[in-house]
Design an enzyme around this catalytic site. Structure first.
Site, PDB file in Angstrom:
ATOM      1  N   SER A 260      -8.158  26.780  13.946  1.00 43.10           N
ATOM      2  CA  SER A 260      -7.503  26.961  15.583  1.00 43.10           C
ATOM      3  C   SER A 260      -8.356  28.026  15.566  1.00 43.10           C
ATOM      4  CB  SER A 260      -6.078  26.712  15.936  1.00 43.10           C
ATOM      5  OG  SER A 260      -5.564  27.674  15.266  1.00 43.10           O
ATOM      6  N   HIS A 261      -8.715  29.197  15.324  1.00 40.92           N
ATOM      7  CA  HIS A 261      -9.316  30.155  15.569  1.00 40.92           C
ATOM      8  C   HIS A 261     -10.214  30.618  14.743  1.00 40.92           C
ATOM      9  CE1 HIS A 261      -4.524  31.772  15.849  1.00 40.92           C
ATOM     10  NE2 HIS A 261      -5.548  32.176  17.478  1.00 40.92           N
TER      11      HIS A 261
ATOM     12  N   ASP B  30      -3.066  25.498  19.190  1.00 45.15           N
ATOM     13  CA  ASP B  30      -3.179  24.315  18.507  1.00 45.15           C
ATOM     14  C   ASP B  30      -2.878  23.246  19.320  1.00 45.15           C
ATOM     15  OD1 ASP B  30      -3.107  24.945  16.031  1.00 45.15           O
ATOM     16  OD2 ASP B  30      -1.110  26.140  15.918  1.00 45.15           O
TER      17      ASP B  30
END
Lengths: 333, 333
Positions: B46-47, B187
């Site tokens: 997610s990063h 998320d």
């Protein structure tokens, strides 16, 4: 149940001889009596008169040294350690306070690591005076193993409170002080005495199964951390800073089984001070008010610490409520 | 969906020209490409690559300055401020890093306050190198208003992550990095793309009612803090330290409506370093291992950060998995 009201100074005068009777020094008795009365004054009753029995049992069984003289270790320009020598944490903080403030004024930030200490009170009485002086103050203290780490089945962490206080332009600090367990031990004990059930998710019984019965949590069961794995991580941080960094015991590392009734965890306390004057942009206290205003605009009706501060205004005017049972309990001690 | 594997250096080489193409300096491109690849390498997707679109939109709409040159303000022996000048936070940290380490070595603790900065990544890439060097590291960054304070009805806080990393005797830092909202924005976005429902208690819709639909949270709704009023207090602390202390914007204070697609919150970041060498008692790293062992004995099978570190071992050996869709997306950029 009829209540009487007692002035703050009179409550201190009532509590202090009890500490002295159970073997503290004059100075320790003064510090703890004021601390306990401050909690009662703010309506933080789970850390007020209610705790006197625990103090007395810790002292009378020789678990804590009420006459301990703390030793300051000045280890770096912004890093101070104190060995409380099995005494209470509050007198250790009182002794180190001026040096800590001086270090913070000089360096912008400074740290106080207290070890070999006992803390049975709330943390906000330690921090609010710093915020009133213009410092941001963060503190953590670990306690005794009563909380299961997320994903585990037996207690490792304490209730492990974390507190944070900052100055505001209005002069009243913005402060929170919270157990990182689902609830504080004092509140579990009060619920057990009053035969009240706890909210879901509070703890486990001695078989590791969820329970809402405070007695089952206290007798072989354990609390859960607040907020699942995230709260558990915060509680782990409190162990690392309150014990590993200070040189104190972890919550699971001391054995007080030979001291029946002793209630003061023998651990450590960390305090970090930051000088608000060094903040970037507009003065910190004004910026803090901007956040408070926005939270109120968003519908928040009760800010952290606000209920205590309102109670304080009321009890300063009308006295601190005290029940005949509490008075009787105190005169027994 | 077939996956290929890519080596870390090759992923950096793939990402860096994208940053350059959208107007960053050579140095900023290098720092952000490594940062993004580090996240992907650890499985923190997610990063990772997922964020490239946000970086690109922030740059191409002129929301962030990819060529900004940060300015260091040395305000006290242990207090450093950096004005990132509307650039990314990571290059500001990179510039201040050596001075911060020097201040911590000299004083025992030191603080870095970055303002006027953009942070779109995880915090652990900022902190793990400090822990590997023997420092305890704490960081907080506020973001954009998307989280309702406990008891309120509209968003004030950001997802407001807090991260903490400490050295251990084994050499692998013990680290957690978590949003103080119920979940991270990345998320929520991924769940929306995959049409997955979120757990109960994640957020509110635009009418202030509970919802599990990530799209309703993203379109006019808001997240809830983790852990009720306690998590909300931690998130408030992140605002106070990430914005009021640094001199940055609160999460609700900036207006990026004229920069469609911009995804990098324009706020601040706080980092506090503590020299583990000054801990009381046994060496800090050994004491951290004692806590880890006790948590494992209590049944904890997954420590904070452990999953990432395991993924890292695997991807270092076999390469970082990347889908054809991700590769196609990158070549479009």
């Amino acid at each position: 149940m009829s209540q009487t009201r007692i002035a703050f100074v009179d409550l201190v005068a009532l509590l202090k001889p009890i500490f002295l009777r159970y073997g503290t020094s004059e100075e320790v008795a003064q510090i703890l009596a004021i601390n306990c009365a401050l909690c009662e004054r703010d309506g933080a009753t789970s850390h007020g008169i209610f705790r006197m029995r625990g103090y007395v049992d810790s002292l009378s069984t020789g678990w804590v040294d009420g006459k301990a003289i703390p030793v300051i270790e000045d280890v770096a320009p912004a890093f101070l350690r104190v060995d409380a020598r099995n005494g209470f944490a509050q007198p250790a903080l009182a002794m180190a306070r001026d040096v800590l403030v001086e270090k913070t004024l000089k360096n912008g930030i400074a740290l106080l690591a207290i070890r070999h200490s006992h803390h049975l009170s709330a943390l906000w009485p330690d921090l609010e005076p710093f915020a009133e002086q213009g410092f941001l103050a963060l503190s953590m203290v670990n306690s005794f193993a009563c909380t299961v780490p997320h994903g585990g089945h037996s207690a490792v962490f304490g209730t492990n409170p974390i507190a944070f206080a900052v100055p505001t332009a209005s002069g009243t600090p913005l402060v929170f002080d919270m157990a990182t367990s689902s609830m504080a031990n004092g509140d579990v004990q009060i619920a057990a005495r009053e035969n009240r059930l706890l909210p879901e998710g509070s703890g486990l019984d001695d078989a590791g199964l969820p329970t809402q019965d405070p007695k089952k949590i206290l007798n072989g069961g354990a609390l859960l951390p607040f907020g699942g794995h995230k709260g558990s991580s915060i509680s782990m941080m409190v162990e690392l800073l309150g014990a590993a960094l200070t040189g104190g015991h972890y919550s699971f590392e001391f054995d007080w089984s030979g001291h029946a009734g002793a209630a003061t965890p023998h651990t450590g306390q960390l305090i970090i001070l930051i000088n608000a004057k060094h903040s970037g942009g507009a003065p910190f206290g004004h910026r803090a008010e901007v956040l408070v205003d926005q939270m109120k605009s968003a519908g928040v009706t009760r800010l952290p610490g606000e209920h205590r501060h309102r109670t304080r205004l009321e009890t300063d005017r009308n006295g601190i409520p005290i029940t005949p049972e509490e008075l009787a309990g105190l005169s027994q001690l």
